[in-house]
Design a protein around this motif. Structure first.
Motif, PDB file in Angstrom:
ATOM      1  N   GLN A  30       8.968   4.201  -7.645  1.00 31.71           N
ATOM      2  CA  GLN A  30       8.142   2.823  -7.434  1.00 31.71           C
ATOM      3  C   GLN A  30       8.118   2.539  -5.656  1.00 31.71           C
ATOM      4  O   GLN A  30       7.248   2.311  -5.178  1.00 31.71           O
ATOM      5  CB  GLN A  30       9.649   1.952  -7.833  1.00 31.71           C
ATOM      6  CG  GLN A  30       8.398   0.242  -8.168  1.00 31.71           C
ATOM      7  CD  GLN A  30       7.209   0.407  -8.673  1.00 31.71           C
ATOM      8  OE1 GLN A  30       7.727   1.439 -10.252  1.00 31.71           O
ATOM      9  NE2 GLN A  30       6.075   0.072  -8.892  1.00 31.71           N
ATOM     10  N   GLN A  33       5.569   4.486  -4.738  1.00 35.05           N
ATOM     11  CA  GLN A  33       4.253   4.622  -5.630  1.00 35.05           C
ATOM     12  C   GLN A  33       3.745   3.112  -5.584  1.00 35.05           C
ATOM     13  O   GLN A  33       1.906   3.506  -5.175  1.00 35.05           O
ATOM     14  CB  GLN A  33       4.526   3.772  -7.349  1.00 35.05           C
ATOM     15  CG  GLN A  33       4.358   6.008  -8.132  1.00 35.05           C
ATOM     16  CD  GLN A  33       4.924   4.936  -9.485  1.00 35.05           C
ATOM     17  OE1 GLN A  33       5.490   4.125 -10.213  1.00 35.05           O
ATOM     18  NE2 GLN A  33       5.178   6.331 -10.512  1.00 35.05           N
ATOM     19  N   ASP A  34       4.201   2.729  -4.476  1.00 32.05           N
ATOM     20  CA  ASP A  34       3.911   1.386  -3.945  1.00 32.05           C
ATOM     21  C   ASP A  34       2.975   1.688  -2.554  1.00 32.05           C
ATOM     22  O   ASP A  34       2.241   1.344  -2.251  1.00 32.05           O
ATOM     23  CB  ASP A  34       5.016  -0.024  -3.506  1.00 32.05           C
ATOM     24  CG  ASP A  34       5.421  -0.200  -5.048  1.00 32.05           C
ATOM     25  OD1 ASP A  34       4.588  -0.248  -5.858  1.00 32.05           O
ATOM     26  OD2 ASP A  34       5.951  -1.385  -4.820  1.00 32.05           O
ATOM     27  N   ARG A  35       3.745   2.670  -1.806  1.00 39.42           N
ATOM     28  CA  ARG A  35       3.230   2.973  -0.889  1.00 39.42           C
ATOM     29  C   ARG A  35       1.893   3.434  -0.990  1.00 39.42           C
ATOM     30  O   ARG A  35       1.386   3.599   0.014  1.00 39.42           O
ATOM     31  CB  ARG A  35       3.982   3.615   0.415  1.00 39.42           C
ATOM     32  CG  ARG A  35       5.720   3.144   0.367  1.00 39.42           C
ATOM     33  CD  ARG A  35       5.498   2.566   2.222  1.00 39.42           C
ATOM     34  NE  ARG A  35       6.703   2.054   2.363  1.00 39.42           N
ATOM     35  CZ  ARG A  35       6.823   1.548   3.100  1.00 39.42           C
ATOM     36  NH1 ARG A  35       6.457   1.366   4.182  1.00 39.42           N
ATOM     37  NH2 ARG A  35       7.795   1.336   2.799  1.00 39.42           N
ATOM     38  N   ASP A  37      -0.506   3.787  -3.359  1.00 39.44           N
ATOM     39  CA  ASP A  37      -1.623   2.972  -3.881  1.00 39.44           C
ATOM     40  C   ASP A  37      -2.549   2.671  -3.349  1.00 39.44           C
ATOM     41  O   ASP A  37      -2.480   2.103  -3.026  1.00 39.44           O
ATOM     42  CB  ASP A  37      -1.150   1.796  -5.152  1.00 39.44           C
ATOM     43  CG  ASP A  37      -1.765   0.989  -5.840  1.00 39.44           C
ATOM     44  OD1 ASP A  37      -2.727   0.987  -5.992  1.00 39.44           O
ATOM     45  OD2 ASP A  37      -0.895  -0.652  -6.201  1.00 39.44           O
ATOM     46  N   LYS A  39      -5.474   1.535  -4.119  1.00 36.80           N
ATOM     47  CA  LYS A  39      -6.414   0.825  -4.881  1.00 36.80           C
ATOM     48  C   LYS A  39      -6.085  -0.512  -3.299  1.00 36.80           C
ATOM     49  O   LYS A  39      -6.969  -1.184  -2.995  1.00 36.80           O
ATOM     50  CB  LYS A  39      -6.564   0.299  -5.896  1.00 36.80           C
ATOM     51  CG  LYS A  39      -7.881   0.653  -6.945  1.00 36.80           C
ATOM     52  CD  LYS A  39      -7.546   0.957  -8.029  1.00 36.80           C
ATOM     53  CE  LYS A  39      -9.027   1.644  -9.285  1.00 36.80           C
ATOM     54  NZ  LYS A  39      -8.531   1.402 -10.405  1.00 36.80           N
ATOM     55  N   ARG A  40      -4.796  -0.980  -4.239  1.00 38.31           N
ATOM     56  CA  ARG A  40      -3.772  -1.748  -3.462  1.00 38.31           C
ATOM     57  C   ARG A  40      -4.272  -1.785  -1.592  1.00 38.31           C
ATOM     58  O   ARG A  40      -3.924  -3.036  -0.852  1.00 38.31           O
ATOM     59  CB  ARG A  40      -2.776  -1.916  -3.494  1.00 38.31           C
ATOM     60  CG  ARG A  40      -1.624  -3.015  -2.848  1.00 38.31           C
ATOM     61  CD  ARG A  40      -0.303  -3.430  -3.310  1.00 38.31           C
ATOM     62  NE  ARG A  40       0.275  -1.683  -2.636  1.00 38.31           N
ATOM     63  CZ  ARG A  40       0.991  -1.939  -2.374  1.00 38.31           C
ATOM     64  NH1 ARG A  40       1.058  -2.608  -1.267  1.00 38.31           N
ATOM     65  NH2 ARG A  40       1.786  -0.930  -1.757  1.00 38.31           N
ATOM     66  N   ASN A  41      -4.250  -0.478  -0.935  1.00 36.32           N
ATOM     67  CA  ASN A  41      -4.627   0.043   0.626  1.00 36.32           C
ATOM     68  C   ASN A  41      -5.541  -0.515   0.893  1.00 36.32           C
ATOM     69  O   ASN A  41      -6.061  -1.517   1.955  1.00 36.32           O
ATOM     70  CB  ASN A  41      -3.371   1.192   0.697  1.00 36.32           C
ATOM     71  CG  ASN A  41      -1.859   1.390   0.215  1.00 36.32           C
ATOM     72  OD1 ASN A  41      -1.100   0.696   0.342  1.00 36.32           O
ATOM     73  ND2 ASN A  41      -1.694   2.997   0.193  1.00 36.32           N
ATOM     74  N   ARG A  43      -7.869  -2.661  -0.672  1.00 41.63           N
ATOM     75  CA  ARG A  43      -7.294  -3.712  -0.989  1.00 41.63           C
ATOM     76  C   ARG A  43      -7.428  -4.528   0.646  1.00 41.63           C
ATOM     77  O   ARG A  43      -8.096  -5.945   0.958  1.00 41.63           O
ATOM     78  CB  ARG A  43      -7.216  -4.404  -2.135  1.00 41.63           C
ATOM     79  CG  ARG A  43      -8.185  -5.861  -2.076  1.00 41.63           C
ATOM     80  CD  ARG A  43      -7.040  -6.260  -3.424  1.00 41.63           C
ATOM     81  NE  ARG A  43      -7.505  -5.430  -4.321  1.00 41.63           N
ATOM     82  CZ  ARG A  43      -6.378  -5.198  -5.164  1.00 41.63           C
ATOM     83  NH1 ARG A  43      -4.636  -5.147  -5.012  1.00 41.63           N
ATOM     84  NH2 ARG A  43      -6.467  -4.063  -6.187  1.00 41.63           N
ATOM     85  N   ASN A  44      -5.424  -4.033   1.115  1.00 44.03           N
ATOM     86  CA  ASN A  44      -5.391  -5.209   1.863  1.00 44.03           C
ATOM     87  C   ASN A  44      -5.938  -4.534   3.338  1.00 44.03           C
ATOM     88  O   ASN A  44      -5.706  -5.468   3.865  1.00 44.03           O
ATOM     89  CB  ASN A  44      -3.713  -4.747   0.987  1.00 44.03           C
ATOM     90  CG  ASN A  44      -3.023  -5.476   0.904  1.00 44.03           C
ATOM     91  OD1 ASN A  44      -3.556  -6.014  -0.074  1.00 44.03           O
ATOM     92  ND2 ASN A  44      -1.871  -4.899   0.130  1.00 44.03           N
ATOM     93  N   HIS A  45      -6.635  -3.586   4.098  1.00 41.86           N
ATOM     94  CA  HIS A  45      -6.470  -2.710   4.975  1.00 41.86           C
ATOM     95  C   HIS A  45      -8.237  -2.407   5.499  1.00 41.86           C
ATOM     96  O   HIS A  45      -8.167  -1.822   6.408  1.00 41.86           O
ATOM     97  CB  HIS A  45      -5.762  -2.153   5.092  1.00 41.86           C
ATOM     98  CG  HIS A  45      -4.168  -1.685   5.079  1.00 41.86           C
ATOM     99  ND1 HIS A  45      -3.143  -2.653   5.956  1.00 41.86           N
ATOM    100  CD2 HIS A  45      -3.237  -1.603   4.043  1.00 41.86           C
ATOM    101  CE1 HIS A  45      -2.366  -2.714   5.785  1.00 41.86           C
ATOM    102  NE2 HIS A  45      -2.287  -2.044   4.233  1.00 41.86           N
TER     103      HIS A  45
END
Length: 71
Positions: A30, A33-35, A37, A39-41, A43-45
């Motif tokens: 998990q 997978q989070d590291r 990701d 789309k999330r990265n 969006r955040n950076h």
């Protein structure tokens, strides 16, 4: 052969260790997978990355302009 420890105690310890290992693997999976990701990265950076790329592009353009222009 068990060093004086009853077999049922050893089996319980082995089951606990397997359960703990399984949970550790799930947690690691998990986390990975989070590291990664994308789309999330993005969006955040997005802001900082865009700023760094803009500065790098300006610097590269300035250097290339200096190379191809004569004084």
């Amino acid at each position: 052969m068990t060093g004086g420890i009853p077999v049922d105690v050893l089996e319980k310890r082995a089951a606990d260790e397997r359960r703990q290992l399984h949970n550790s693997v799930l947690e690691l999976r998990q986390t990975v997978q989070d590291r990664f990701d994308v789309k999330r990265n993005v969006r955040n950076h997005l802001g900082p990355v865009a700023g760094v790329l803009a500065v790098a592009g300006l610097a590269l353009g300035y250097v290339l302009t200096g190379i191809f222009t004569s004084d």
